[in-house]
Design an enzyme around this catalytic site. Sequence first.
Site, PDB file in Angstrom:
ATOM      1  N   ASN A  69      71.519   8.750  33.866  1.00 24.63           N
ATOM      2  CA  ASN A  69      72.733   9.695  33.921  1.00 24.63           C
ATOM      3  C   ASN A  69      72.063  10.990  33.279  1.00 24.63           C
ATOM      4  O   ASN A  69      72.879  11.777  32.474  1.00 24.63           O
ATOM      5  CB  ASN A  69      73.827   9.220  33.039  1.00 24.63           C
ATOM      6  CG  ASN A  69      74.973  10.085  33.394  1.00 24.63           C
ATOM      7  OD1 ASN A  69      75.472  10.390  34.410  1.00 24.63           O
ATOM      8  ND2 ASN A  69      75.704  10.423  32.209  1.00 24.63           N
ATOM      9  N   GLY A  70      70.675  11.353  33.321  1.00 30.23           N
ATOM     10  CA  GLY A  70      70.239  12.565  32.591  1.00 30.23           C
ATOM     11  C   GLY A  70      70.286  13.750  33.327  1.00 30.23           C
ATOM     12  O   GLY A  70      70.012  14.758  32.627  1.00 30.23           O
ATOM     13  N   GLY A  71      70.456  13.858  34.535  1.00 27.76           N
ATOM     14  CA  GLY A  71      70.562  15.113  35.261  1.00 27.76           C
ATOM     15  C   GLY A  71      71.838  15.829  35.166  1.00 27.76           C
ATOM     16  O   GLY A  71      73.033  15.470  35.174  1.00 27.76           O
ATOM     17  N   LYS A  82      75.762  15.602  36.299  1.00 22.63           N
ATOM     18  CA  LYS A  82      76.450  15.618  37.640  1.00 22.63           C
ATOM     19  C   LYS A  82      77.600  14.533  37.704  1.00 22.63           C
ATOM     20  O   LYS A  82      78.250  14.571  38.599  1.00 22.63           O
ATOM     21  CB  LYS A  82      75.121  15.405  38.612  1.00 22.63           C
ATOM     22  CG  LYS A  82      75.518  15.316  39.998  1.00 22.63           C
ATOM     23  CD  LYS A  82      74.365  14.476  40.932  1.00 22.63           C
ATOM     24  CE  LYS A  82      73.076  15.308  40.947  1.00 22.63           C
ATOM     25  NZ  LYS A  82      72.522  14.649  42.109  1.00 22.63           N
ATOM     26  N   GLN A 151      67.545  10.064  26.571  1.00 22.54           N
ATOM     27  CA  GLN A 151      66.144  10.067  27.283  1.00 22.54           C
ATOM     28  C   GLN A 151      65.363  11.015  26.303  1.00 22.54           C
ATOM     29  O   GLN A 151      66.098  11.854  25.568  1.00 22.54           O
ATOM     30  CB  GLN A 151      66.393  10.975  28.589  1.00 22.54           C
ATOM     31  CG  GLN A 151      65.175  10.936  29.516  1.00 22.54           C
ATOM     32  CD  GLN A 151      65.681  11.366  30.942  1.00 22.54           C
ATOM     33  OE1 GLN A 151      66.908  11.855  31.138  1.00 22.54           O
ATOM     34  NE2 GLN A 151      64.777  11.272  31.832  1.00 22.54           N
ATOM     35  N   LYS A 357      72.605  14.202  46.242  1.00 25.25           N
ATOM     36  CA  LYS A 357      71.663  15.196  45.621  1.00 25.25           C
ATOM     37  C   LYS A 357      71.856  16.608  46.039  1.00 25.25           C
ATOM     38  O   LYS A 357      71.440  17.655  45.354  1.00 25.25           O
ATOM     39  CB  LYS A 357      70.288  14.730  46.346  1.00 25.25           C
ATOM     40  CG  LYS A 357      69.772  13.516  46.172  1.00 25.25           C
ATOM     41  CD  LYS A 357      69.481  13.119  44.554  1.00 25.25           C
ATOM     42  CE  LYS A 357      68.991  11.634  44.684  1.00 25.25           C
ATOM     43  NZ  LYS A 357      69.143  11.241  43.237  1.00 25.25           N
TER      44      LYS A 357
END
Length: 464
Positions: A69-71, A82, A151, A357
């Site tokens: 879930n780093g994006g 996101k 992260q 995406k």
Amino acid sequence: MREHGMSETAIAQFERLYDVWRREEASSWIREEDIEPLGHIPSFHDVYETINHDKAVDAFAKTAFIKLNGGLGTSMGLEKAKSLLPVRRHKAKQMRFIDIIIGQVLTARTRLDVELPLTFMNSFHTSADTMKVLKHHRKFKQSEVPMEIIQHQEPKLSAATGEPVRFPENPDLEWCPPGHGDLFSTIWESGLLDVLEERGFKYLFISNSDNLGARPSRTLAQHFENTGAPFMAEVAVRTKADRKGGHIVRDKVTGRLMLREMSQVHPDDKAAAEDIKKHPYFNTNSIWIRIDALKAKLAECNGVLPLPVIRNKKTVDPTNPDTEPVIQLETAMGAAIGLFNGSICVQVDRMRFLPVKTTNDLFIMRSDRFHLTDTYEMEDGNYIFPNVELDQRYYKYIHDFDERFPYDVPSLAAANSVTINGDWTFGRDVSFYADVLLKDQGKPSYVPNGEYVGPLGIEPDDWV
């Protein structure tokens, strides 16, 4: 990195990535002549017929769930996780990725009477927003197992000099995460594996937070336990739309499975790598790992797995193509399949691979092709979706996308493909059918309420 308070594990990992990048350019290719295509592998349906369903919950009860879930979703113009993006409504309530994930976990906990701990691998950018949702959720409770691990970060490198880039107008943009392969060193440093082992857990199921099809599965958990394998990757059958994605191959020398990303394909091998008959399976980035095997491998490598290095070319400000070109050194989580003897794959249906995406993907997710069930499953009739191409000038970023679909996205039930060129805004209850084509009018244009749109654009409403 030390000046920014980063750990010795993070520094050791970056040092390895940098050394590989500078010294081993040629060895980064995975050449076609050195590998064999993945042969026939068992499918989810094959597995379903072989397991004891009365016992299947036993392995599931020993499984922990991790979501990447780093994006920030910067490719869609988002400035937050996101997973906080609304996907669709359910019983009048707006549901985000994170709401659906939590719903899937709570359903499994209640129906199967299992603990199923959920841990998010957040980045420094996504942690605060994500934890706020988890801590304020009425029904989601978890105390013994951490709800997040953070992260690592590393410097973005100037493409021209190879040195850490400088960007005084926003120094935060000088840093980036090292790809989702960083999960393993993050897990190692967090002590999460020790916590899970102490509580009797034996398996990890790991997937992307933007893949709502990657639900916890007792069938796959029991199959994984039955095989005794240390690592299992979920793969799906490639279509033309997947030809540019990472795929699993076998090393001719070692016999081990490997993940080959398209960035590791030599230009001379591109045609073979994109041949979906030769290489029929792609990587869904959903994996299962034995905790004891992962712990032993990480100890052997002092927390930094020797994963292949991916060179990601971007600009220092990813939303501004005019800023300085940079290199981000990354690794892929799925590449760890090559580090374990006896790794296996299982073929899953498209219902377990529903990634978002781009806004093209979001368009389908928000359409009437899907129904979100009371058990938080994204259901569709056949999971064969129309090809959607929205004009990137007007629909790439979520703010522009939402502005042009102010009510809801059009019906896709009868559509084979969708191509929208130009700046179109849509009224209520618009329906698409066949091969939809809207041409650029050279000015902002409007599709009125209730219209049907097909190969010739908006249907004329006069009688012939």
